[in-house]
Structure formats: C-alpha cells, structure tokens
Design an enzyme around this catalytic site. Structure first.
Site, PDB file in Angstrom:
ATOM      1  N   GLY A  94      51.291 108.294  88.174  1.00 46.93           N
ATOM      2  CA  GLY A  94      51.956 108.162  86.869  1.00 46.93           C
ATOM      3  C   GLY A  94      51.589 106.860  86.178  1.00 46.93           C
ATOM      4  O   GLY A  94      51.334 105.857  86.841  1.00 46.93           O
ATOM      5  N   ARG A 127      46.749 112.934  89.367  1.00 47.00           N
ATOM      6  CA  ARG A 127      47.383 112.799  90.689  1.00 47.00           C
ATOM      7  C   ARG A 127      46.561 113.405  91.819  1.00 47.00           C
ATOM      8  O   ARG A 127      47.070 113.586  92.926  1.00 47.00           O
ATOM      9  CB  ARG A 127      48.762 113.457  90.667  1.00 47.00           C
ATOM     10  CG  ARG A 127      49.805 112.674  89.889  1.00 47.00           C
ATOM     11  CD  ARG A 127      51.200 113.102  90.235  1.00 47.00           C
ATOM     12  NE  ARG A 127      52.201 112.396  89.455  1.00 47.00           N
ATOM     13  CZ  ARG A 127      52.707 111.218  89.785  1.00 47.00           C
ATOM     14  NH1 ARG A 127      52.300 110.609  90.877  1.00 47.00           N
ATOM     15  NH2 ARG A 127      53.610 110.639  89.017  1.00 47.00           N
ATOM     16  N   ASP A 180      50.768 106.207  97.689  1.00 45.95           N
ATOM     17  CA  ASP A 180      49.825 107.238  98.106  1.00 45.95           C
ATOM     18  C   ASP A 180      48.401 106.882  97.693  1.00 45.95           C
ATOM     19  O   ASP A 180      47.450 107.111  98.438  1.00 45.95           O
ATOM     20  CB  ASP A 180      50.206 108.580  97.472  1.00 45.95           C
ATOM     21  CG  ASP A 180      51.433 109.176  98.152  1.00 45.95           C
ATOM     22  OD1 ASP A 180      51.574 109.002  99.382  1.00 45.95           O
ATOM     23  OD2 ASP A 180      52.253 109.797  97.455  1.00 45.95           O
ATOM     24  N   LYS A 223      50.595  99.639  91.742  1.00 46.53           N
ATOM     25  CA  LYS A 223      51.194 100.124  90.501  1.00 46.53           C
ATOM     26  C   LYS A 223      52.280 101.135  90.796  1.00 46.53           C
ATOM     27  O   LYS A 223      52.097 101.991  91.653  1.00 46.53           O
ATOM     28  CB  LYS A 223      50.088 100.813  89.671  1.00 46.53           C
ATOM     29  CG  LYS A 223      50.596 101.623  88.530  1.00 46.53           C
ATOM     30  CD  LYS A 223      50.153 103.085  88.552  1.00 46.53           C
ATOM     31  CE  LYS A 223      50.794 103.927  89.609  1.00 46.53           C
ATOM     32  NZ  LYS A 223      50.746 105.358  89.417  1.00 46.53           N
ATOM     33  N   THR A 224      53.391 101.056  90.207  1.00 43.37           N
ATOM     34  CA  THR A 224      54.365 102.141  90.077  1.00 43.37           C
ATOM     35  C   THR A 224      55.641 101.584  89.471  1.00 43.37           C
ATOM     36  O   THR A 224      56.137 100.535  89.898  1.00 43.37           O
ATOM     37  CB  THR A 224      54.713 102.887  91.382  1.00 43.37           C
ATOM     38  OG1 THR A 224      55.762 103.812  91.082  1.00 43.37           O
ATOM     39  CG2 THR A 224      55.173 102.004  92.529  1.00 43.37           C
ATOM     40  N   ASP A 275      58.346 102.796  89.889  1.00 45.64           N
ATOM     41  CA  ASP A 275      59.440 103.007  90.844  1.00 45.64           C
ATOM     42  C   ASP A 275      59.769 101.746  91.643  1.00 45.64           C
ATOM     43  O   ASP A 275      60.849 101.652  92.229  1.00 45.64           O
ATOM     44  CB  ASP A 275      59.084 104.127  91.827  1.00 45.64           C
ATOM     45  CG  ASP A 275      59.067 105.492  91.149  1.00 45.64           C
ATOM     46  OD1 ASP A 275      59.263 105.540  89.926  1.00 45.64           O
ATOM     47  OD2 ASP A 275      58.853 106.494  91.842  1.00 45.64           O
TER      48      ASP A 275
HETATM   49  P1  FBP Z   1      53.866 106.921  90.526  1.00 41.85           P
HETATM   50  O1  FBP Z   1      54.529 106.761  91.864  1.00 41.85           O
HETATM   51  O2  FBP Z   1      52.626 107.678  90.569  1.00 41.85           O
HETATM   52  O3  FBP Z   1      53.713 105.593  89.855  1.00 41.85           O
HETATM   53  O4  FBP Z   1      54.831 107.756  89.570  1.00 41.85           O
HETATM   54  C1  FBP Z   1      56.173 107.511  89.551  1.00 41.85           C
HETATM   55  C2  FBP Z   1      56.898 108.446  88.641  1.00 41.85           C
HETATM   56  O5  FBP Z   1      57.005 107.908  87.341  1.00 41.85           O
HETATM   57  C3  FBP Z   1      58.265 108.769  89.238  1.00 41.85           C
HETATM   58  O6  FBP Z   1      59.240 107.851  88.842  1.00 41.85           O
HETATM   59  C4  FBP Z   1      58.494 110.172  88.764  1.00 41.85           C
HETATM   60  O7  FBP Z   1      59.300 110.887  89.649  1.00 41.85           O
HETATM   61  C5  FBP Z   1      57.130 110.756  88.765  1.00 41.85           C
HETATM   62  O8  FBP Z   1      56.250 109.695  88.537  1.00 41.85           O
HETATM   63  C6  FBP Z   1      56.947 111.803  87.712  1.00 41.85           C
HETATM   64  O9  FBP Z   1      55.754 112.448  87.934  1.00 41.85           O
HETATM   65  P2  FBP Z   1      54.968 113.289  86.846  1.00 41.85           P
HETATM   66  O10 FBP Z   1      54.280 112.311  85.970  1.00 41.85           O
HETATM   67  O11 FBP Z   1      53.996 114.058  87.645  1.00 41.85           O
HETATM   68  O12 FBP Z   1      55.960 114.114  86.116  1.00 41.85           O
END
Ligand code: FBP
Length: 704
Positions: free
Chosen positions: A107, A171, A202, A226-227, A229
């Site tokens: 993300g 992803r 990941d 990066k994230t 979260d």
């Molecule tokens: P990353 O771990 O890849 O940074 O993404 C986090 C996130 O934003 C989460 O908070 C959320 O659950 C998920 O991506 C949403 O995924 P998608 O973009 O596939 O809807």
C-alpha cells in the site's frame, strides 16, 4: 462571466492568469512542497560515506532463517559514517558508475517519492552518470520488465508529494522459484547493480530472499521500511531501538486525527451522533493509539489490549468448579460490545448522547473466536488450492457455494475423526454469524496470504452487537439520557406545573445534588410512566399524562444514532508531514550509502527518530536476523516479525491512565484535542508521532 457564445471572449477569460490559478492543478502549497529541500543527516554532507559495523546490537537468529538465507544471515548493523577525505579506493568504489532499480511494494505511504528523491540525489552526487530505474506497478514491474528511467524532471515533479504515483505500486510477491528466476534474469538484463525495495514487513522479507538469490550475481538488494500501519519497528534482542517507526505512519495518523477531531467538533455541536471511526492498521493498533493521543476521543479500542484481556470473574468461577475456562482469556465479541455500551450509557446519563469512538481496522483479529475462524479458513483455502491446484474463490463463487463446501467438510470431520480443521461445532458457530460477515471472512487473501481486513465491514459487526445490547439495556431501564434539573424545573414552570410535584415520581435522584436527573429504572415507556404517575396519585387513572411531562420524558429516551467512517486510503494518500518528508529523504540517501558500500540484505533505517533531528543517524539493519516463522496462507513461512502495540509502553500507559477522562462521562466538558491540519510551514511543522515522543520521554524518566 463573458458571453459564453463569444468564443474569443471565453478563450480570453480562460487565459486570464487570475482565472488560471484555479484551472491548473498547481497551488501555492504544491509549489512550496516541490521546492522544499529536506535537511539531511550531517554524514550526508560529506562527499563520501562508508559503513562501520556496530557490534553493540545482537539478535535472536531463527534456525530456519540461518538455513534459508546463508549469504546474508551474518550481516551486522551498519552505521553510516561521513568521510571528508576518502582514500582513492573508497572514493573510486563510491563513485563507480551504477544502475539501481527501485520498486514500491504494498500500500502507498506518504513519503515514498522522497525515498526516490533522496536516493536519486545521492547517486547523482556520487556520479552524475548513475542511472535510476523505477519498476512500474510494484514487483510486477520486475517480473514483467516494465520500468522507466527516472529523470531529474520526473523526480523534481514529485518531491515532498504523497502517493506512489510516480511509478505506482502493487502487492505481487516474488515468492516462487520461477518468479525468482524471472526477477534475476530481468535484473541482469538491465545490468542492475542493486535493487531497492520500498515496502512493509512482507516486502522486506521478499527483499531478504531476493538478496540471497541475487548474491552470486553481485546484485545488491536493500529494503526500506514503509507502512502506514507502523508495525515495522526494529529493536535488537536487548530492546535497543534501531528503527522506531516505518515511514508514512506519522502522516496517516495526523491526517486521520485531523478529520476525526473535526467529527469531535461536529458531534458536540449537534449532540445527536456517535461517530464510529475505523482507522487502518490490520495487524497492529499503532494508528488507533496515535490517533487517540492526537484527538482524545471518547473511546478508543486497542486490539492488543483486548487480546490481553483476562476475565477474572470467569476464572474464579471456573476455579471453583475445578475446570479451565479458555474463553476467559482474550475479549469476546460479546464482551467488547458490553464495554462499548457501558461507556455509551454512562455518557448518556450525563446528557451526552453523542461521542467519537476509534476502532482499529484489525480489531476482529484480536478477538479470539474470530482469529480462530480466520486461521481455520486460511488453512482450508490454502489446502484446497494446493490439493486441487486451482483457486478456491474461482471454484466457489457465491457465499452459498462456499458455505456448502464448509458443510461438507464438517460432515467429513464427523466421519473421519482425524480431520479436525472444520467440525460441526465450527460450522454451527459460523452459521450464527451474519451473512455479510461470513462473506467477509471468506474473501480472498492478499498475495502474501494476509486476511484483507480493509474489505470487511468490521465496524458493522461490532455496531450490530452494540445496538442489540443497548436495546436490552434500554428495556432494563439502564440506558437513559440525564437531564439538567434547571431545565426540568424551568420547562414545567413555563407550563404552570410544579416541578417538585412530579420530580420525585419520575426521577430516581430528584432530591439529590446530582448534576443530571435520571428517570427511575422502571420507567421505560410512556405506558410505564403513566402507570407510575397513577400509582403515585399524581394523575388520575383516566387522565392523560400532561403534554410537558411527556415531552420531558421523551427527552430522556436515548436514540442511538451512528455515523460510520473509514479512515485509511485518504490518509495513505496525504502529502507527507515534515517528519515523513525528511525521514524518507534521508532513507533514500541511506539506501545509496549502503549500496555504494557493497551492502546487501540490509534495510535502510534512521536511528533516533524519536529524538530531535540533530540526533538522527542513518544505519543499515540486517534483515535476515529479523525473521521468524508465522502462519501464512495456512502454512508456516519465514517472515519479518511485525511489531504490535506494547501494552507496557509509556504511550499506551498514558492512554490507559487518561482514557476515563477522555470518556468524559461526567458533567464537565469533553476533552477533545485539536491537532489541526498537516502543515508544511509554521510552528507545528516539525512535530513527530506523539507515541514515539512519549515512549522516549518514558525511557528517559525510567518508566519504560
Ligand atoms: P502495507 O502494509 O502494504 O503498507 O499496507 C497497509 C494498508 O494500508 C493497511 O492499513 C490496509 O489494511 C491495507 O493496506 C489495505 O490494502 P489494500 O490497499 O490492498 O486495500
């Protein structure tokens, strides 16, 4: 406006510079961002950097990681050192002509463009002929050889801007031998010296495996944490902090906080809604915790705390019966709804039938019974795909088809006691869940095997239970709106009625000093009110309840009205805060230092983020020692361990200590805090995550 039929007049109008300031996408804020040059850590002002192993950091190394990643498992933490007068060897190696590839994975997170900018500027400073390749749409770009060469112009057009739009993201995981082989071939074809993978846990796991795979080809692989979260935080085995926070977290939290604080203003103005705010963060509740610290909402659920909950009453009861009650450990959905309802009822009792609740997106992952379903269904889907070499979701398209398959598994388990993954009890419990949630639990996992929480309306499940229980409380007379005694008295007096005559009949606390009057528990409808007034001989058997008494009574009956909000994609796409802009630019510079000093299998990081900028230190963290075994797609896989909220951390302890005040279930004012919008100039510009600051202050004062 000129006559729109006059073509010339219209063209002239559209060309007017005062009009054009609104018809082009370029705002003054946008220009300010493009022109901002983030400060760099002091070492980067030297012409050359070198690495120095820092032996003070140690890790618990998992044997599986040792076996799978032999080329990089011996890596140590590296400090980046600035060298003002490098010897010829260092200088030549540093300035060697290089081609570097960069890819975003997972993300978006605010600051990604600055990682590219920092890397680009550092590599051009080392050698203007260096080339930077951007893989398009995430790891798919590596597999499909889809890339662009990143030019000065492209970089300059994205400095300090949010999103990952420059090269997009995806992803896909490079997780099979075949994909690894393709990735290797494509990197070799491009003559790459190094690949930088900007991603979450990941993706950094993927970076380690790719580093191992490309080691013999001399292609280096560097990860960048990066994230939004915030679940990539790295400590060594002795708790020494190496990376306090992944990038993007601060901006996302600030963006959510700004919007949620606006809801606090709104709900305390029209006093009729509970705003339920789900914030992203699927495995950890760091974002919810930070938002709570930023905003002081009335309630904030922290998943980790719920998982840690122990029902002492149940344990006592089980002990007395000489049994073990496993359901006493971890909060159940039912209990969660009770906790929320109690808080709502307590606020209503002091006249506040409104408020703001923050819940983390991954809240259900922390609920025992749901977690068990997720793990079981992950295993079933993974086993099905492997055994049939097909896709569960393609074979069972509708919910009924999926449920039918599960029912067959339950039957199978009855006939073959060796099959225990899905038994009749699981099937029965699953049938009790609302269909939309069954569907949610059965949705496709992402490419890393993660349950996709953002696709499930978690809040709907929780709210459904809350609404049901509030109804029960209302019928029991335990959910009422408190009204001010002055209002009651004035309202009755205006209609010529004596408040004292009715007050003690209607309210349980009429002649007390309480700031809010609460109707007696038994009064739950106009009918029961009528009976009480007749019984107390305040009205006659055939009399109507006086209109004004009816009006007062109806004002004490709460209506639970909610507005549900999801904060995720908006904050993820926000332009980065000063903190994230500066952090990411330095991460890009660090990535180049690691590459220029022949490192591989390292994660670029900045130490001391929790301290003032002058103390920030660029470092390399070895990725392989961070791995452990975890269930993914129903199988154990070697992955980087995610960091969840530490319930002993000062940041959590602060929330725990002050949340009762934030609930404000008292006659005093609400405690909402206004963090304000993200600004790129002014006083608040260099703020950092409050949770980081509190944890740092806590450590300094010896409470952590
Ligand atoms: P990353 O771990 O890849 O940074 O993404 C986090 C996130 O934003 C989460 O908070 C959320 O659950 C998920 O991506 C949403 O995924 P998608 O973009 O596939 O809807």
């Amino acid at each position: 406006m000129p006559n729109t039929n006059d073509e010339d007049g219209r063209t002239a109008f559209l060309e007017n510079p005062e009009v054009q300031q609104f018809t082009t996408p370029f705002t003054s804020d946008f220009h300010e961002r493009l022109n901002f040059a983030p400060p760099t850590c002091e070492v980067f002002s030297a012409p050359v950097t070198r690495l120095e192993s820092d032996p003070q950091y140690e890790f618990h190394i998992h044997p599986a990681s040792k076996a799978a990643l032999p080329h990089i498992i011996g890596n140590k933490v590296q400090r980046v050192i600035g060298i003002d007068e490098p010897d010829a060897n260092l200088k030549n190696n540093y300035a060697k002509n290089r081609s570097i590839g960069i890819v975003f994975s997972g993300g978006p997170a605010p600051g990604g463009h600055n990682v590219i900018a920092g890397l680009f500027d550092a590599m051009k400073k080392a050698n203007p002929d260096n080339r930077l390749i951007g893989f398009i749409l995430g790891p798919d770009g590596i597999l499909e050889n889809d890339f662009i060469e990143l030019t000065q112009e492209a970089i300059d057009a994205h400095r300090n801007l949010g999103g990952f739009s420059m090269i997009k993201t995806g992803r896909t995981k490079i997780d099979t031998k075949e994909k690894m082989a393709i990735a290797r071939e494509n990197c070799k074809k491009l003559n790459l010296d190094a690949v930088v993978i900007v991603g979450g846990d990941d993706s950094n796991t993927n970076a380690a495996f790719l580093a191992q795979e490309l080691f013999d080809d001399g292609i280096q692989v560097i990860g960048v944490p990066k994230t939004i979260d915030g679940d990539i935080q790295v400590k060594d085995k002795n708790g020494k902090i190496l990376c306090a926070m992944s990038f993007g977290f601060h901006t996302a939290a600030r963006s959510f906080a700004c919007n949620i604080s606006n809801l606090c203003s709104d709900c305390s103005s029209d006093v009729k809604y509970w705003h339920v705010c789900k914030v992203m963060g699927r495995v950890a509740s760091h974002l919810a915790l930070e938002v709570a610290l930023q905003v002081h909402p009335n309630m904030c659920m922290i998943g980790e705390e719920m998982a840690n909950y122990i029902d002492t009453e149940r344990i006592k009861k089980a002990n007395a019966e000489g049994i073990i009650d496993y359901t006493a450990y971890g909060m159940t959905l039912r209990h969660l709804s009770r906790v929320i309802c109690n808080a709502i009822a307590r606020r209503a009792a002091v006249g506040k039938n409104y408020g703001v609740i923050v819940i983390p997106e991954g809240i259900l992952e922390f609920i025992n019974e749901i977690q068990v379903f997720i793990i079981k269904l992950n295993t079933i889907i993974a086993d099905y795909n492997q055994t049939h070499d097909t896709d569960f979701h393609a074979d069972f398209v509708t919910l009924d088809e999926k449920l039918d398959y599960l029912r067959r598994l339950a039957r199978f388990s009855r006939e073959h006691s060796s099959f225990t993954v899905w038994n009749t009890r699981d099937d029965d419990l699953f049938s009790d869940i609302p269909a939309f949630f069954q569907e949610g639990l059965l949705i496709e996992r992402d490419s890393h095997g993660n349950f996709q929480f953002s696709q499930v309306e978690t809040e709907k499940v929780v709210l459904g239970l809350v609404k049901d229980y509030l109804k029960i409380r209302q019928e029991q007379g335990r959910y009422k709106i408190g009204i001010k005694p002055e209002w009651f008295r004035n309202t009755l007096k205006k209609e010529g009625l004596d408040p004292d005559y009715y007050g003690s009949v209607i309210f349980g606390n009429y002649n007390t000093d309480d700031a809010f009057l609460l109707t007696k528990e038994t009064l739950i409808s106009l009918k029961t009110l009528n009976q009480e007034l007749v019984r107390a001989k305040v009205i006659g058997k055939n009399d109507d309840i006086p209109k004004v008494i009816q009006r007062v009574f109806l004002a004490t009956i709460p209506k639970f009205k909610t507005q549900v909000h999801f904060y995720g994609y908006d904050g993820r796409g926000n332009d980065p805060t000063w903190f994230d802009s500066t952090y990411t630019y330095n991460l890009g510079q660090t990535a180049f230092s690691l590459i220029a000093n022949n490192a591989t299998g390292q994660m670029a990081a900045v130490k001391n983020l929790e301290k003032s900028f002058s103390e920030w230190e660029p470092i390399g963290i070895p990725i392989a020692p961070l791995m452990h075994l975890e269930e993914r797609k129903g199988k154990l896989a070697l992955v980087i361990e995610r960091t969840v909220v530490d319930l002993e951390s000062p940041a959590f302890k602060v929330v725990e200590a002050i949340r009762e005040k934030w609930l404000a279930a008292d006659p005093g004012p609400d405690q909402y805090r206004k963090p304000g919008p993200i600004r790129f100039a002014g006083n608040s510009v260099d703020s950092k995550p409050i949770s980081l600051t509190l944890n740092n202050l806590g450590r300094k004062s010896g409470i952590a």
